[in-house]
Design a protein around this motif. Sequence first.
Motif, PDB file in Angstrom:
ATOM      1  N   GLY A 138    -111.021   1.182 -23.743  1.00  0.00           N
ATOM      2  CA  GLY A 138    -111.964   1.680 -23.211  1.00  0.00           C
ATOM      3  C   GLY A 138    -111.268   3.277 -22.602  1.00  0.00           C
ATOM      4  O   GLY A 138    -112.109   3.614 -21.939  1.00  0.00           O
ATOM      5  N   PHE A 141    -112.041   5.655 -25.730  1.00  0.00           N
ATOM      6  CA  PHE A 141    -113.607   5.640 -25.857  1.00  0.00           C
ATOM      7  C   PHE A 141    -114.125   6.855 -26.176  1.00  0.00           C
ATOM      8  O   PHE A 141    -114.265   6.798 -24.067  1.00  0.00           O
ATOM      9  CB  PHE A 141    -114.112   4.168 -26.373  1.00  0.00           C
ATOM     10  CG  PHE A 141    -115.471   4.120 -26.078  1.00  0.00           C
ATOM     11  CD1 PHE A 141    -115.611   3.682 -27.759  1.00  0.00           C
ATOM     12  CD2 PHE A 141    -116.716   4.544 -25.346  1.00  0.00           C
ATOM     13  CE1 PHE A 141    -117.024   4.073 -28.044  1.00  0.00           C
ATOM     14  CE2 PHE A 141    -117.540   4.500 -26.184  1.00  0.00           C
ATOM     15  CZ  PHE A 141    -117.926   4.670 -27.209  1.00  0.00           C
ATOM     16  N   VAL A 173    -112.073  -2.885 -27.120  1.00  0.00           N
ATOM     17  CA  VAL A 173    -113.009  -2.622 -26.144  1.00  0.00           C
ATOM     18  C   VAL A 173    -114.043  -3.217 -27.006  1.00  0.00           C
ATOM     19  O   VAL A 173    -114.511  -2.878 -28.394  1.00  0.00           O
ATOM     20  CB  VAL A 173    -113.197  -1.109 -24.967  1.00  0.00           C
ATOM     21  CG1 VAL A 173    -113.273   0.205 -26.338  1.00  0.00           C
ATOM     22  CG2 VAL A 173    -113.982  -1.265 -24.238  1.00  0.00           C
ATOM     23  N   VAL A 175    -118.114  -2.195 -26.881  1.00  0.00           N
ATOM     24  CA  VAL A 175    -119.032  -1.618 -26.815  1.00  0.00           C
ATOM     25  C   VAL A 175    -120.973  -1.498 -27.622  1.00  0.00           C
ATOM     26  O   VAL A 175    -120.897  -1.915 -28.616  1.00  0.00           O
ATOM     27  CB  VAL A 175    -118.423  -0.006 -27.218  1.00  0.00           C
ATOM     28  CG1 VAL A 175    -118.038   0.267 -26.422  1.00  0.00           C
ATOM     29  CG2 VAL A 175    -118.521   0.321 -28.550  1.00  0.00           C
ATOM     30  N   GLU A 182    -120.937   7.300 -21.576  1.00  0.00           N
ATOM     31  CA  GLU A 182    -120.094   5.271 -21.639  1.00  0.00           C
ATOM     32  C   GLU A 182    -119.822   5.043 -21.143  1.00  0.00           C
ATOM     33  O   GLU A 182    -119.644   3.896 -20.960  1.00  0.00           O
ATOM     34  CB  GLU A 182    -118.207   6.393 -21.582  1.00  0.00           C
ATOM     35  CG  GLU A 182    -118.297   6.824 -23.564  1.00  0.00           C
ATOM     36  CD  GLU A 182    -119.116   8.327 -23.310  1.00  0.00           C
ATOM     37  OE1 GLU A 182    -118.494   9.431 -24.403  1.00  0.00           O
ATOM     38  OE2 GLU A 182    -119.558   8.845 -22.057  1.00  0.00           O
ATOM     39  N   ASN A 183    -120.237   5.188 -19.650  1.00  0.00           N
ATOM     40  CA  ASN A 183    -119.869   3.740 -18.250  1.00  0.00           C
ATOM     41  C   ASN A 183    -121.797   3.051 -19.001  1.00  0.00           C
ATOM     42  O   ASN A 183    -121.422   1.728 -18.205  1.00  0.00           O
ATOM     43  CB  ASN A 183    -120.634   4.226 -17.293  1.00  0.00           C
ATOM     44  CG  ASN A 183    -120.189   5.258 -17.136  1.00  0.00           C
ATOM     45  OD1 ASN A 183    -119.979   6.701 -18.058  1.00  0.00           O
ATOM     46  ND2 ASN A 183    -119.264   5.443 -16.070  1.00  0.00           N
ATOM     47  N   VAL A 186    -120.723   1.148 -22.918  1.00  0.00           N
ATOM     48  CA  VAL A 186    -119.054  -0.406 -22.666  1.00  0.00           C
ATOM     49  C   VAL A 186    -119.167  -1.350 -21.794  1.00  0.00           C
ATOM     50  O   VAL A 186    -120.006  -1.541 -20.783  1.00  0.00           O
ATOM     51  CB  VAL A 186    -117.957   0.588 -21.656  1.00  0.00           C
ATOM     52  CG1 VAL A 186    -116.360  -0.701 -21.948  1.00  0.00           C
ATOM     53  CG2 VAL A 186    -116.438   1.969 -22.603  1.00  0.00           C
ATOM     54  N   ARG A 188    -117.316  -4.919 -22.197  1.00  0.00           N
ATOM     55  CA  ARG A 188    -116.467  -4.856 -21.577  1.00  0.00           C
ATOM     56  C   ARG A 188    -115.145  -4.485 -22.217  1.00  0.00           C
ATOM     57  O   ARG A 188    -114.807  -4.245 -23.301  1.00  0.00           O
ATOM     58  CB  ARG A 188    -116.148  -6.527 -22.151  1.00  0.00           C
ATOM     59  CG  ARG A 188    -114.920  -7.393 -21.169  1.00  0.00           C
ATOM     60  CD  ARG A 188    -114.757  -9.167 -22.391  1.00  0.00           C
ATOM     61  NE  ARG A 188    -116.246  -9.957 -22.066  1.00  0.00           N
ATOM     62  CZ  ARG A 188    -116.657 -11.126 -21.927  1.00  0.00           C
ATOM     63  NH1 ARG A 188    -115.436 -11.550 -23.370  1.00  0.00           N
ATOM     64  NH2 ARG A 188    -117.882 -11.190 -22.428  1.00  0.00           N
ATOM     65  N   ASP A 189    -113.621  -4.040 -21.202  1.00  0.00           N
ATOM     66  CA  ASP A 189    -113.126  -3.783 -21.750  1.00  0.00           C
ATOM     67  C   ASP A 189    -111.787  -4.703 -21.395  1.00  0.00           C
ATOM     68  O   ASP A 189    -112.094  -5.871 -21.723  1.00  0.00           O
ATOM     69  CB  ASP A 189    -112.425  -2.781 -20.367  1.00  0.00           C
ATOM     70  CG  ASP A 189    -111.591  -2.493 -21.287  1.00  0.00           C
ATOM     71  OD1 ASP A 189    -111.081  -1.766 -21.989  1.00  0.00           O
ATOM     72  OD2 ASP A 189    -110.719  -1.115 -19.780  1.00  0.00           O
TER      73      ASP A 189
END
Length: 1021
Positions: A138, A141, A173, A175, A182-183, A186, A188-189
């Motif tokens: 994460g 990424f 991660v 995605v 990216e916020n 994503v 779930r990390d």
Amino acid sequence: MRKLFLTGILAWGLAQAGWSQVTFPRNGVYDERPGLYAFTNATIIVDPKTTLEGATLLIRNGRIEAVGKTVSIPAGTVVADLKGKRIYPALVDIESDYGMPALQRNAPGGGRGAPQYDSNKKGAYNWNQAIQPEVDAGAIFKANVQQANELRRLGFGAVVTHPHDGIARGNSVLVTLADDRENNVVIRDRVSAHYSFSKGTSTQTYPNSPMGAVALLRQTYYDADWYKKAGKTVESNLSLEAFNQLQSLPSVFEVPDRLGVLRADKIGEEFGVQYIIKSAGDEYQRLDEIKATGGSLIVPLNFPQAYDVEDAWDADNVTLAEMKHWEMAPANPGMLAKAGVPFALTTANLRNKTDFWSNLRKAIEYGLTEQQALTALTTTPAQLLKIDNEVGSLKPGLLANFLVTSDNLFSADNVILENWVRGRQYVYLDKNAPDWRGTYNLTIGDRSNLKLNITGKPGKLEYQILADTAKITPKVALANDLISLQIQLNKKQGGTTRLTGYREGTTLKGEGELPDGKAVKWSATLAQPFTASATKPDTVATDRAKKTAPEYGKLLYPFVGMGNLEKPKAQTLLIRNATVWTNEKDGILTSADVLVQNGKIAKVGKGLAAPAGAQVVDGTGKHLTNGIIDEHSHIALYSINEGGQSSSAEVRMGDVINSEDINIYRQLAGGVTTSQLLHGSANSIGGQSAIVKLKWGEAPQDLLVKGADGFIKFALGENVKQANWGDAVRIRFPQTRMGVEQVYFDHFTRAREYDNAWKAYNSMSAKEKAKAVPPRRDVELDALAEILNKKRFITCHSYVQSEINMLMKVADSLGFKVNTFTHILEGYKVADKMAKHGVGGSTFADWWAYKMEVKDAIPYNAALMARAGVVVSINSDDAEMARRLNQEAAKAVEYGGISEEEAWKMVTLNPAKLLHLDNRLGSIRSGKDADLVLWNNNPLAVYARPEKTIIDGTIYFDAQDDDRKRDDLQKERARLIQKMLTAKAGGAQTQRPTFRRQRMWHCEDVEGVMAEGEEQTEQGK
């Protein structure tokens, strides 16, 4: 068209509005809308088992709010009528490297270049660069618009991605494949933990072998456990801290082949981890064993191309196994599904991602059902990694990741019209565009006897005009409702007719010009509309079943040339009237019988009665012996040397057994039934050996001799001190024969202290243990402590008398014994001392002068050691020599005057004694294992040839069956070659055959961990 254009813009704007970017300021007016969409009148595949006709899907702010036939649509919802269309869950790939940094591969340390023994990674991390559990996918990424679009076009909406680098690879991660910051991508990390047998970009010398990779991972598990319990008080280690944090996550293990699945599962059993195995696509070859692991798989669709075998010499470079895998690989997913092995499908390992759908449809053609395919691409991957509350189906609360398709998703005519990712629309073809496909009555001027067929699939239409018996393919340009055609109606007259027109309802019409310049009017009236396939996702399976299923050859055990159509089974055997070499006090019996039952020798005598159902074998004029035992072998291994350190006592040859090695079969044909598979001689203390029976067709674990004592390889001489490795490599201690002695003293002193520490800790009460710091489990010192405790025994590679004396002295001073000196070509010089120490000698019959430290070898060595009271065996250390060990034993008669019986014991009973297996093997006596060879002649004769080789009462080699196998092999190769020629003629892509010589391992050979499996090429063509 204005309405369609505005609708698309509105959908995009509202999708954006559904992402309330509260932590990022905007340059402009905020437009916060609920992102409400309803898709009505659609065939909705909620999950692989649930299909709703004429249903509605309602989404809000990027998530599914409702799905069903009676969904209430709130005011302000954007409604899309999808009558005649289908909605599927977007596909999920859980083995991706999307958005991960490109791997930077540098020249590796070790080998013949300058070795790198220490990690170059700065910080409080693991000592080995290949162990990097601290890597957080994460955090590294980075969304990639081009890659995301490529995967979206295939139907994927989300992936689980991680860097594919190292043995412990960190976490992954989840995605989405949206084009966004990216916020917002994503989901779930820290989804899963990842492992492999490849050290990746690490330039560190250790490990340089697959078995070293196994040992390193095992040690890491033990280190992490120690660190969690007590190690934090001793050191700070960010890698072990991260490793422990990963243990609560699903664990994914990438392996190179079907045997790698079994190897990884063995590690999982040791540490209580059920791995999800990312496999290689050849699992069907060991399906029963893989199913028995109880694990789940992630399976690629990277089917091999046909080989270009037009040139007969090129064809000789392709093995039968490669040919059969080309033919059978597409059946792999279907065979897994039929066997009940849970699996997800992945795009990983595809040369071109665009091959995904063609390969998937091919797998369906070969037996995978559409429901199984959809399951493997949606619900199963989501469930395996526990992300099914986010993706994988179209249930309320999940992400609005779905596909709008023109047809059945798996139909060749289908087009993915739209891919919605978290409520954001990605249009690939206008879903409201008219379908032009069908059969039309075409009129051009005064010609009305024409037909226009429009086929293909939306976005990729195909056109054909029928004029009487002629079939004409026009050039067509299509733009919205406008169409233009260029046609050569009369090839004799030549010239091109050009037509331009438009669509009006179901009719095409317009004007054009003939080749002579005359203006004409034309029209095409729809006579028969295009018929789409069935609506439910798996109904075409019925149609597919009516077609002829692709034919392919049968499985072989193992999956190589000379493999068995079925695994051999134990039988009750009565071998009558043979000359029996008992290796017991009875000596050689003439006209004797041997009865075999339940894998054991039941009776030895004359005139024995055959039990009901027994197979009677006529031994008249033949010789029956027990099987040959090779005390020093390197066959059936993926690698033999872990030379990254002076001691590799932690590695185990049992971790890298290659049960598919053709040398197993070849040596059965030479009468060998048992082999000790030894580590090489790259370091002073080598790895733990594996004692196997050559059960051709069985899996690696089933070759191991159950209950056998543990052995380990030590080495002396030139190889150990790297005398011939080049100046750049001369860094590792020891560099002299004196240093070798110090390695032994140092390691055994440490092993004694280690063993005492554990004995003291284990003797504590529970209250005392609670206050004490437990010792750190060290798998290297475990093996050495076993030697001190007489639970593991040494086979030492040796040549010159000074070093032979040295190791016996070290052993005497530290309180252990050397079990066997192997090679021992100067053993005749110190035979008396060997006898006093109690060490055996396993030697060559007449190999000498192949390097300086062998120059004093003599062919009388075996006889002289035996006469001094040393237990002597003759070994191979060579795949080819092992096929003729009976003749090597005969040389002891020629050179040393040894009796025939005693010479025969040097390849049977004596190696059994050296391996502590003489209570089970090495002679023909009631109660012993039925490992027998029926020879056509005196076994020491150059004319001798095994007619049957039996292990545990099972016939694994039969000379008559061998002839049949050779014929079958030739026929199978011929069939496959013709099939490949036909495939190429039909336009299939092909690959050029590559010549690869089979690797025949010897003591000094070193192979890199990256090359696992590459060196073992099946040559039984």
